[in-house]
Scaffold this motif. Sequence first.
Motif, PDB file in Angstrom:
ATOM      1  N   LEU A 117       0.830  -1.209   0.000  1.00  0.00           N
ATOM      2  CA  LEU A 117       0.000   0.000   0.000  1.00  0.00           C
ATOM      3  C   LEU A 117       0.860   1.252   0.000  1.00  0.00           C
ATOM      4  CD1 LEU A 117      -2.909  -0.992   2.422  1.00  0.00           C
ATOM      5  CD2 LEU A 117      -2.891  -0.999  -0.080  1.00  0.00           C
ATOM      6  N   GLN A 118       2.003   1.198   0.678  1.00  0.00           N
ATOM      7  CA  GLN A 118       2.919   2.335   0.652  1.00  0.00           C
ATOM      8  C   GLN A 118       3.393   2.600  -0.776  1.00  0.00           C
ATOM      9  OE1 GLN A 118       6.645   1.781   2.693  1.00  0.00           O
ATOM     10  NE2 GLN A 118       7.077   3.964   2.717  1.00  0.00           N
ATOM     11  N   MET A 119       3.765   1.541  -1.490  1.00  0.00           N
ATOM     12  CA  MET A 119       4.221   1.682  -2.872  1.00  0.00           C
ATOM     13  C   MET A 119       3.110   2.252  -3.757  1.00  0.00           C
ATOM     14  SD  MET A 119       4.034   0.176  -6.145  1.00  0.00           S
ATOM     15  CE  MET A 119       3.279  -1.396  -5.820  1.00  0.00           C
ATOM     16  N   LEU A 120       1.896   1.711  -3.621  1.00  0.00           N
ATOM     17  CA  LEU A 120       0.772   2.214  -4.424  1.00  0.00           C
ATOM     18  C   LEU A 120       0.484   3.681  -4.105  1.00  0.00           C
ATOM     19  CD1 LEU A 120      -1.754  -0.778  -4.257  1.00  0.00           C
ATOM     20  CD2 LEU A 120      -0.271  -0.144  -6.168  1.00  0.00           C
ATOM     21  N   SER A 121       0.564   4.027  -2.843  1.00  0.00           N
ATOM     22  CA  SER A 121       0.300   5.401  -2.422  1.00  0.00           C
ATOM     23  C   SER A 121       1.371   6.357  -2.953  1.00  0.00           C
ATOM     24  CB  SER A 121       0.231   5.461  -0.894  1.00  0.00           C
ATOM     25  OG  SER A 121      -0.005   6.762  -0.464  1.00  0.00           O
ATOM     26  N   GLN A 122       2.636   5.966  -2.859  1.00  0.00           N
ATOM     27  CA  GLN A 122       3.724   6.811  -3.363  1.00  0.00           C
ATOM     28  C   GLN A 122       3.594   7.064  -4.848  1.00  0.00           C
ATOM     29  OE1 GLN A 122       7.156   4.583  -2.096  1.00  0.00           O
ATOM     30  NE2 GLN A 122       7.340   5.755  -0.196  1.00  0.00           N
ATOM     31  N   ARG A 123       3.043   6.112  -5.569  1.00  0.00           N
ATOM     32  CA  ARG A 123       2.860   6.266  -7.018  1.00  0.00           C
ATOM     33  C   ARG A 123       1.509   6.882  -7.364  1.00  0.00           C
ATOM     34  NH1 ARG A 123       6.499   2.541  -6.002  1.00  0.00           N
ATOM     35  NH2 ARG A 123       8.148   2.060  -7.476  1.00  0.00           N
ATOM     36  N   ARG A 124       0.793   7.292  -6.339  1.00  0.00           N
ATOM     37  CA  ARG A 124      -0.519   7.952  -6.468  1.00  0.00           C
ATOM     38  C   ARG A 124      -1.550   7.079  -7.185  1.00  0.00           C
ATOM     39  NH1 ARG A 124       2.931  12.783  -7.170  1.00  0.00           N
ATOM     40  NH2 ARG A 124       2.658  13.976  -5.260  1.00  0.00           N
ATOM     41  N   LEU A 125      -1.443   5.775  -6.975  1.00  0.00           N
ATOM     42  CA  LEU A 125      -2.419   4.855  -7.549  1.00  0.00           C
ATOM     43  C   LEU A 125      -3.599   4.655  -6.597  1.00  0.00           C
ATOM     44  CD1 LEU A 125       0.098   2.237  -8.989  1.00  0.00           C
ATOM     45  CD2 LEU A 125      -1.106   4.049 -10.238  1.00  0.00           C
ATOM     46  N   ILE A 126      -3.361   4.885  -5.304  1.00  0.00           N
ATOM     47  CA  ILE A 126      -4.418   4.809  -4.295  1.00  0.00           C
ATOM     48  C   ILE A 126      -4.273   5.960  -3.318  1.00  0.00           C
ATOM     49  CG2 ILE A 126      -4.588   2.276  -4.343  1.00  0.00           C
ATOM     50  CD1 ILE A 126      -3.133   2.386  -1.537  1.00  0.00           C
ATOM     51  N   VAL A 127      -5.320   6.177  -2.550  1.00  0.00           N
ATOM     52  CA  VAL A 127      -5.263   7.047  -1.371  1.00  0.00           C
ATOM     53  C   VAL A 127      -5.777   6.231  -0.196  1.00  0.00           C
ATOM     54  CG1 VAL A 127      -5.536   9.227  -2.613  1.00  0.00           C
ATOM     55  CG2 VAL A 127      -7.546   8.026  -1.777  1.00  0.00           C
ATOM     56  N   LEU A 128      -5.284   6.549   0.992  1.00  0.00           N
ATOM     57  CA  LEU A 128      -5.764   5.894   2.205  1.00  0.00           C
ATOM     58  C   LEU A 128      -6.729   6.835   2.903  1.00  0.00           C
ATOM     59  CD1 LEU A 128      -2.487   4.346   3.674  1.00  0.00           C
ATOM     60  CD2 LEU A 128      -4.318   3.171   2.468  1.00  0.00           C
ATOM     61  N   LYS A 129      -7.979   6.455   2.921  1.00  0.00           N
ATOM     62  CA  LYS A 129      -8.974   7.251   3.631  1.00  0.00           C
ATOM     63  C   LYS A 129      -8.922   6.831   5.090  1.00  0.00           C
ATOM     64  CE  LYS A 129     -12.038   7.887  -0.263  1.00  0.00           C
ATOM     65  NZ  LYS A 129     -13.383   7.676  -0.797  1.00  0.00           N
ATOM     66  N   THR A 130      -8.561   7.777   5.940  1.00  0.00           N
ATOM     67  CA  THR A 130      -8.415   7.467   7.363  1.00  0.00           C
ATOM     68  C   THR A 130      -9.529   8.113   8.171  1.00  0.00           C
ATOM     69  OG1 THR A 130      -6.966   9.367   7.674  1.00  0.00           O
ATOM     70  CG2 THR A 130      -5.908   7.269   7.201  1.00  0.00           C
ATOM     71  N   PRO A 131      -9.802   7.550   9.353  1.00  0.00           N
ATOM     72  CA  PRO A 131     -10.830   8.141  10.213  1.00  0.00           C
ATOM     73  C   PRO A 131     -10.413   9.538  10.658  1.00  0.00           C
ATOM     74  CG  PRO A 131      -9.991   6.078  11.139  1.00  0.00           C
ATOM     75  CD  PRO A 131      -9.190   6.377   9.927  1.00  0.00           C
TER      76      PRO A 131
END
Length: 139
Positions: A117-131
Amino acid sequence: MGLVELAKRWVEPKGHISSEDLRASKPTRNEAVNEERQDDGAILLRAPLILQGKGYMGWLAKRMNAPETKSFELEPVGAFVWSLCDGRHTFDAISRKLRAEYKMNRLEADAALTAFLQMLSQRRLIVLKTPIHLTAPKK
């Protein structure tokens, strides 16, 4: 350094997200990313490149005929996780499904999932929606 320390190192020192918030986060795919399923279970992702149309770098990118998209290939395990990054599944839920599907223990699944998930996030393929944690103002 063990897998747990590696996972904590990514999450805590930067101060961006706590371990508890990571576990409750809901990874969500970037809508601008196109996916193409392969016969072998892999997924080919195509993400648009954001080119600055101003200044020297924009001019250089146009001059060099830079591509408009970047491609990423996810092998079957990555494709399995990608399919669960729908904004409804939490990190914990994805980890549970990963453990059940691929016979991993919790430590292995959590460490692999955190890194992926860190890799996907760094490449802007995902975002982590947090509470969101709201606190009452102090008087």
